[in-house]
Scaffold this motif. Structure first.
Motif, mmCIF file in Angstrom:
data_model
loop_
_atom_site.group_PDB
_atom_site.id
_atom_site.type_symbol
_atom_site.label_atom_id
_atom_site.label_comp_id
_atom_site.label_asym_id
_atom_site.label_seq_id
_atom_site.Cartn_x
_atom_site.Cartn_y
_atom_site.Cartn_z
ATOM 1 N N SER A 22 0.877 -1.168 0.000
ATOM 2 C CA SER A 22 0.000 0.000 0.000
ATOM 3 C C SER A 22 0.920 1.225 0.000
ATOM 4 C CB SER A 22 -0.918 -0.003 1.219
ATOM 5 O OG SER A 22 -2.024 0.843 0.977
ATOM 6 N N VAL A 24 1.195 4.391 0.895
ATOM 7 C CA VAL A 24 1.574 5.324 1.980
ATOM 8 C C VAL A 24 2.642 4.707 2.889
ATOM 9 C CG1 VAL A 24 -0.239 4.609 3.597
ATOM 10 C CG2 VAL A 24 0.588 6.980 3.622
ATOM 11 N N TRP A 60 -3.616 1.945 10.657
ATOM 12 C CA TRP A 60 -4.475 2.962 10.022
ATOM 13 C C TRP A 60 -5.896 2.918 10.560
ATOM 14 C CZ3 TRP A 60 -1.601 6.446 7.574
ATOM 15 C CH2 TRP A 60 -0.333 6.043 7.126
ATOM 16 N N SER A 115 -12.906 -5.134 2.547
ATOM 17 C CA SER A 115 -12.111 -3.898 2.685
ATOM 18 C C SER A 115 -13.038 -2.682 2.646
ATOM 19 C CB SER A 115 -11.105 -3.781 1.532
ATOM 20 O OG SER A 115 -11.818 -3.515 0.320
ATOM 21 N N GLY A 116 -12.510 -1.558 3.067
ATOM 22 C CA GLY A 116 -13.277 -0.320 3.012
ATOM 23 C C GLY A 116 -13.533 0.098 1.575
ATOM 24 N N THR A 117 -12.563 -0.236 0.698
ATOM 25 C CA THR A 117 -12.750 0.070 -0.729
ATOM 26 C C THR A 117 -13.986 -0.632 -1.267
ATOM 27 O OG1 THR A 117 -10.406 0.471 -1.189
ATOM 28 C CG2 THR A 117 -11.749 -0.321 -3.029
ATOM 29 N N TYR A 143 -11.156 10.463 1.019
ATOM 30 C CA TYR A 143 -10.710 9.221 0.383
ATOM 31 C C TYR A 143 -11.694 8.112 0.747
ATOM 32 C CZ TYR A 143 -7.715 5.140 -0.658
ATOM 33 O OH TYR A 143 -7.201 3.958 -1.141
ATOM 34 N N HIS A 144 -12.111 7.372 -0.281
ATOM 35 C CA HIS A 144 -13.102 6.309 -0.051
ATOM 36 C C HIS A 144 -12.617 5.002 -0.666
ATOM 37 C CE1 HIS A 144 -15.736 9.571 1.181
ATOM 38 N NE2 HIS A 144 -15.494 10.180 0.039
ATOM 39 N N GLY A 145 -11.284 4.775 -0.620
ATOM 40 C CA GLY A 145 -10.753 3.563 -1.220
ATOM 41 C C GLY A 145 -10.407 3.804 -2.682
ATOM 42 N N SER A 156 -5.768 10.971 1.433
ATOM 43 C CA SER A 156 -4.827 9.910 1.814
ATOM 44 C C SER A 156 -3.653 9.881 0.831
ATOM 45 C CB SER A 156 -5.549 8.553 1.859
ATOM 46 O OG SER A 156 -4.661 7.562 2.306
ATOM 47 N N ASN A 210 -8.661 11.899 5.907
ATOM 48 C CA ASN A 210 -7.703 11.528 4.864
ATOM 49 C C ASN A 210 -7.039 12.728 4.205
ATOM 50 O OD1 ASN A 210 -7.575 8.528 4.467
ATOM 51 N ND2 ASN A 210 -9.768 8.854 4.626
ATOM 52 N N ASP A 238 -19.262 7.677 4.817
ATOM 53 C CA ASP A 238 -18.133 6.735 4.831
ATOM 54 C C ASP A 238 -17.525 6.779 6.236
ATOM 55 O OD1 ASP A 238 -15.012 6.349 2.946
ATOM 56 O OD2 ASP A 238 -15.779 5.424 4.777
ATOM 57 N N VAL A 240 -15.678 4.390 7.575
ATOM 58 C CA VAL A 240 -14.615 3.371 7.655
ATOM 59 C C VAL A 240 -13.619 3.740 8.754
ATOM 60 C CG1 VAL A 240 -12.608 2.435 6.395
ATOM 61 C CG2 VAL A 240 -14.842 2.542 5.282
ATOM 62 N N ILE A 241 -13.331 5.026 8.907
ATOM 63 C CA ILE A 241 -12.437 5.445 10.004
ATOM 64 C C ILE A 241 -13.242 5.787 11.262
ATOM 65 C CG2 ILE A 241 -10.995 7.371 10.804
ATOM 66 C CD1 ILE A 241 -9.374 7.228 8.343
ATOM 67 N N LYS A 266 -12.059 -1.365 8.869
ATOM 68 C CA LYS A 266 -11.062 -1.185 9.926
ATOM 69 C C LYS A 266 -11.474 -1.820 11.264
ATOM 70 C CE LYS A 266 -9.309 2.852 7.503
ATOM 71 N NZ LYS A 266 -7.894 2.714 7.178
ATOM 72 N N GLU A 399 -2.577 12.396 7.039
ATOM 73 C CA GLU A 399 -3.192 11.222 7.657
ATOM 74 C C GLU A 399 -3.487 11.547 9.111
ATOM 75 O OE1 GLU A 399 -2.915 8.457 4.311
ATOM 76 O OE2 GLU A 399 -4.127 8.611 6.112
HETATM 77 P P1 KE4 Z 1 -9.403 0.027 2.578
HETATM 78 O O1 KE4 Z 1 -9.800 -0.458 1.218
HETATM 79 O O2 KE4 Z 1 -7.982 0.579 2.592
HETATM 80 O O3 KE4 Z 1 -9.649 -0.994 3.696
HETATM 81 O O4 KE4 Z 1 -10.382 1.247 2.994
HETATM 82 C C1 KE4 Z 1 -10.468 2.353 2.132
HETATM 83 C C2 KE4 Z 1 -10.952 3.549 2.925
HETATM 84 C C3 KE4 Z 1 -12.267 3.959 2.806
HETATM 85 N N1 KE4 Z 1 -12.744 5.025 3.490
HETATM 86 C C4 KE4 Z 1 -11.940 5.715 4.342
HETATM 87 C C5 KE4 Z 1 -12.519 6.888 5.084
HETATM 88 C C6 KE4 Z 1 -10.585 5.338 4.512
HETATM 89 O O5 KE4 Z 1 -9.802 6.047 5.361
HETATM 90 C C7 KE4 Z 1 -10.074 4.234 3.811
HETATM 91 C C8 KE4 Z 1 -8.634 3.776 3.935
HETATM 92 N N2 KE4 Z 1 -7.787 4.585 4.757
HETATM 93 C C9 KE4 Z 1 -6.387 4.590 4.443
HETATM 94 C C10 KE4 Z 1 -5.676 5.490 5.453
HETATM 95 N N3 KE4 Z 1 -6.068 6.833 5.373
HETATM 96 C C11 KE4 Z 1 -5.793 3.210 4.454
HETATM 97 C C12 KE4 Z 1 -4.290 3.164 4.500
HETATM 98 C C13 KE4 Z 1 -3.709 2.732 3.199
HETATM 99 O O6 KE4 Z 1 -4.204 3.155 2.143
HETATM 100 O O7 KE4 Z 1 -2.731 1.957 3.271
#
Ligand code: KE4
Length: 425
Positions: A22, A24, A60, A115-117, A143-145, A156, A210, A238, A240-241, A266, A399
């Motif tokens: 990933s 970052v 994260w 995943s959050g994505t 950021y939403h993935g 992000s 993000n 969203d 996720v965080i 998460k 971040e």
């Molecule tokens: P993932 O697909 O990374 O699990 O989630 C995507 C996502 C969706 N929505 C929000 C608000 C998020 O913050 C994220 C992912 N966050 C990042 C850190 N800011 C993940 C870290 C990375 O990309 O390695």
């Protein structure tokens, strides 16, 4: 730079783009090479050279209980003996879903993904299926993935590397994503009026984290709610965080609001790969096999991830958990403010619960335009000084820092002391 991490990094770069899985994590935003981590325990990480760090990344966000929580590890060990994945329904999924629905009254029906994505991508598909509209509104710096339509003015890594609009995303996809300014409801209303009857949903991080932490201005979210209703668009939070982070019921509990759809991730996986999306039943009934919107996943709801999530949410449901987290996080914020003042440094600090960011040379932190002016070089310098002092911060100005229930007063004191030293030079 410790030797073993350096060796491992060189080898990893032969197989993985940038040596990481990933972006970052590669330290590109702060310079230098990443520390390869051997293990975590509570609030600590230990790198491949045995150096110990107080960790404010917490993977994260997922590790709100700290690393390798004994109850989570024990539950996983037990579950693994029964098999790791069946590709068939299990009671565990309903158990975790009940814990989520109890915390989020706006979620009447939901689905687990990995995943959050996937959660955000699927929520958007559900919104488009429900409204039969194609366009979505997102916000700059959020950021939403990494699904195609959401990699537009993304936060992000997108903000960190200045690639908010990723290569490989067809203009036809990106064209369906309208970008508003965070904390600016006029920009949203303008887009809704200019795209009358075409916007399926507004997707927002109710607490932007993000672009660094940028709290919603009073009234911002409530106006989004009424604008969405007035224009027949769905409101997607969203979380996720923020979900189970700023309160058990996330931003919706904190601000007393209801979204039409919510994305989670998460924390609900307790460190295992889990995402989820859910909301009003009539919307979720559009999802296959009930309805015509297809969405699937081999490991969705797998027993190990469900087990870690159940253990984590059960522990978070105990009394005074968020009070304790607030106390520790406030102590950190006060310490950082004092250190910055004593060092006569121009910083902006934002915090909501255990989410915090220290921006360098940013007069205010209430929009992407404001925080984009932050001094990345000063952050990089601060980051490395803190790393040297045994404090592991997120390797990017854009971040959030994550405080966990495992951080104790001594950890906070050490962090503040290290920051005073780093800010003074
Ligand atoms: P993932 O697909 O990374 O699990 O989630 C995507 C996502 C969706 N929505 C929000 C608000 C998020 O913050 C994220 C992912 N966050 C990042 C850190 N800011 C993940 C870290 C990375 O990309 O390695």
């Amino acid at each position: 730079m410790p030797r073993r991490s350096e060796k491992l990094f060189a080898e990893a770069q032969r197989y993985l783009p940038g040596g990481v899985d990933s972006p970052v994590r590669a330290f590109r935003a702060v310079g230098g090479s990443p520390r390869f981590i051997a293990r975590g325990k509570g609030p600590y990480l230990f790198d491949a050279d045995g150096k110990k760090y107080i960790d404010y990344v917490g993977s994260w966000g997922p590790l709100i209980l700290g690393h390798a929580h004994p109850k989570v590890v024990a539950a996983l060990q037990k579950a693994a003996k029964l098999g790791t994945s069946y590709g068939a329904p299990t009671e565990l999924e309903t158990t975790l879903a009940k814990l989520v629905v109890k915390a989020f009254p706006s979620i009447e029906m939901m689905r687990f993904v990995s995943s959050g994505t996937e959660a955000c991508m699927s929520a958007i598909r559900a919104a488009r299926a429900f409204t039969s509209r194609d366009k979505i509104i997102k916000f700059d710096g959020c950021y939403h993935g990494h699904s195609d339509g959401l990699l537009v003015k993304a936060g992000s890594g997108g903000a960190t590397f200045g690639v908010p609009d990723s290569a490989g995303v067809p203009a036809a996809y990106a064209g369906l994503t309208l970008v508003a300014k965070y904390n600016d409801t006029d920009s949203v209303e303008g887009l809704l009026k200019a795209n009358k009857g075409e916007v399926a949903a507004i997707i927002v991080e109710p607490i932007a984290a993000n672009m660094g932490v940028v709290p919603p201005k009073p009234g911002f979210l409530k106006v989004l709610r009424s604008l969405a209703d007035a224009h027949g668009a769905l409101l997607i939070f969203d979380e996720v965080i923020s979900g189970f982070r700023v309160a058990l019921g996330g931003a919706q509990e904190l601000y007393g609001m209801k979204a039409d759809l919510t994305c989670l991730g998460k924390i609900i996986g307790g460190g295992m790969p889990v995402g989820a999306y859910g909301g009003r039943r009539e919307i979720m009934e559009r999802i296959a096999p009930l309805g015509p919107a297809y969405q699937a996943g081999t490991l969705s709801g797998n027993p190990l991830a469900m087990t870690a999530g159940i253990e984590t949410l059960k522990l978070l449901s105990k009394p005074n958990v968020y009070k304790r987290l607030e106390k520790t996080s406030a102590k950190l914020e006060v310490g950082l403010r004092t250190a910055a003042r004593d060092a006569h440094r121009d910083v902006a600090i934002t915090r909501i619960g255990s989410l915090l960011t220290l921006f360098f040379a940013a007069s205010s932190a209430d929009s992407w335009d404001a925080v984009a002016k932050a001094d990345r070089k000063q952050f990089g310098d601060f980051f490395h000084k803190m790393l040297k002092s045994g404090v592991y911060l997120p390797p990017s100005q854009f971040e959030a820092w994550f405080v966990s229930l495992a951080h104790n007063d001594a950890d906070i004191d050490k962090t503040v002391k290290a920051s005073a030293k780093a800010l003074a030079t």
